[in-house]
Design an enzyme around this catalytic site. Structure first.
Site, short mmCIF file in Angstrom:
data_model
loop_
_atom_site.label_atom_id
_atom_site.label_comp_id
_atom_site.label_asym_id
_atom_site.label_seq_id
_atom_site.Cartn_x
_atom_site.Cartn_y
_atom_site.Cartn_z
N GLY A 196 -19.96 26.50 9.86
CA GLY A 196 -19.28 25.96 8.68
C GLY A 196 -18.35 24.83 9.04
N HIS A 217 -20.03 32.92 5.11
CA HIS A 217 -21.05 33.30 6.10
C HIS A 217 -22.42 33.43 5.43
CE1 HIS A 217 -17.40 35.18 8.14
NE2 HIS A 217 -17.88 34.40 9.08
N GLY A 227 -17.68 38.56 12.45
CA GLY A 227 -17.68 39.65 11.47
C GLY A 227 -16.71 39.41 10.33
N SER A 265 -12.14 32.62 4.37
CA SER A 265 -11.83 32.95 5.76
C SER A 265 -11.64 34.46 5.87
CB SER A 265 -10.54 32.24 6.19
OG SER A 265 -10.08 32.76 7.43
N SER A 266 -12.01 34.98 7.04
CA SER A 266 -11.80 36.41 7.28
C SER A 266 -10.31 36.76 7.26
CB SER A 266 -12.41 36.80 8.63
OG SER A 266 -13.77 36.44 8.67
N LEU A 288 -17.52 39.59 7.27
CA LEU A 288 -18.35 38.58 6.62
C LEU A 288 -17.95 38.36 5.16
CD1 LEU A 288 -21.88 39.56 8.01
CD2 LEU A 288 -20.23 37.95 8.96
#
Length: 283
Positions: free
Chosen positions: A148, A37, A31, A186-187, A33
């Site tokens: 990725g 993603h 998640g 990156s999240s 996102l």
């Protein structure tokens, strides 16, 4: 978009599509996102009849409980993003749905890949990754799964797991998606404070310079140079930098012809850990 939280209806849907001869592409995520993603999903949509995205924040791959607690959870925003790009299925299972009554990892042997780099600094991490990805593969049964290259070690480990467990799934690595200033998406980036965010592109700039040096300098010389560069950065702390064989992830001292090499880096901005890598060319 179909939104499912249980595996039984998802498996029924996928079985029906496979009986119709349709191909299934799969992107497992945690998640929060971002465009990285979405680039994986776009690739999957071009190459498959149906695309399944999962969102599951996997507790067994976090070596620090605070990282699990602080991991961004943005289901509503993620769901809208996926609807906007016409994703076919979002699978959002609970911890109970994935792990039943026991939240523990299987033990895997990935021919030693799990002991390099991230494995040295994050105990049990790849057992957690292997456990959840294998479980999701068994539930979704995709033809192709997309990952990725930012998590290149993870990508190689998942390929190894598929090979060792004879899973009939093709694993496709996709290029790193970057912000305009070069920072790998990156999240975790949303947790960076303003000054940390301004400093963070130095990571990629250093990788680019290391790549330039690779044709003329020894790996050990580049390592020393990188360490010295990060000493000048008060907001960034180098955890590791290594140049390794892409296949074995073994750190190298000398270059050989017909081998593919990559530079890997992990850096702390405060307590936020950022990783990146770059493919290296040598004459």
């Amino acid at each position: 978009m179909i939104f499912l939280t249980e595996k039984a209806p998802l498996q029924a849907f996928i079985s029906e599509k496979k009986l119709q001869g349709k191909s299934i592409g799969f992107i497992p995520t945690m998640g929060a996102l971002h465009k990285g993603h979405l680039s994986l999903i776009a690739t999957a949509q071009k190459k498959n009849d149906f695309v399944v995205v999962s969102i599951f924040v996997n507790p067994t791959q976090f070596d620090k409980e605070e990282d699990l607690i602080n991991y961004p959870q943005t289901l509503n925003a993620d769901r809208k993003l996926l609807e906007n790009i016409s994703c076919d299925v979002l699978f959002y299972p609970s911890v109970e749905e994935i792990y039943q009554n026991t939240i523990t990892s299987e033990s895997f042997y990935f021919d030693g890949l799990e002991h390099k780099m991230e494995g040295k600094f994050r105990e049990g991490h790849f057992n957690g990754v292997g456990t959840v990805v294998k479980t999701l593969f068994e539930i979704v049964n995709p033809d192709v799964a997309y990952f990725g290259e930012k998590d290149f070690q993870q990508l190689q480990i998942i390929k190894k797991m598929v090979q060792k467990h004879n899973l009939n799934i093709h694993i496709e690595g996709c290029p790193i998606f970057r912000e305009k200033d070069g920072l790998a998406m990156s999240s975790r980036n949303v947790r960076l404070e303003k000054q940390q965010r301004e400093a963070a592109p130095f990571i990629y700039k250093t990788l680019l310079k290391a790549s330039e040096k690779f044709s003329e300098h020894k790996a050990s010389e580049i390592l020393i140079w990188v360490k010295e560069e990060f000493k000048k950065q008060p907001l960034l702390t180098l955890e590791y930098f290594t140049i390794a064989d892409e296949e074995t992830l073994e750190s190298i001292q000398t270059k050989e012809n017909n081998k593919n090499y990559r530079a890997f880096i992990a850096v702390f901005a405060g307590n936020i850990r950022l990783i990146d890598n770059i493919k290296l060319k040598h004459s």
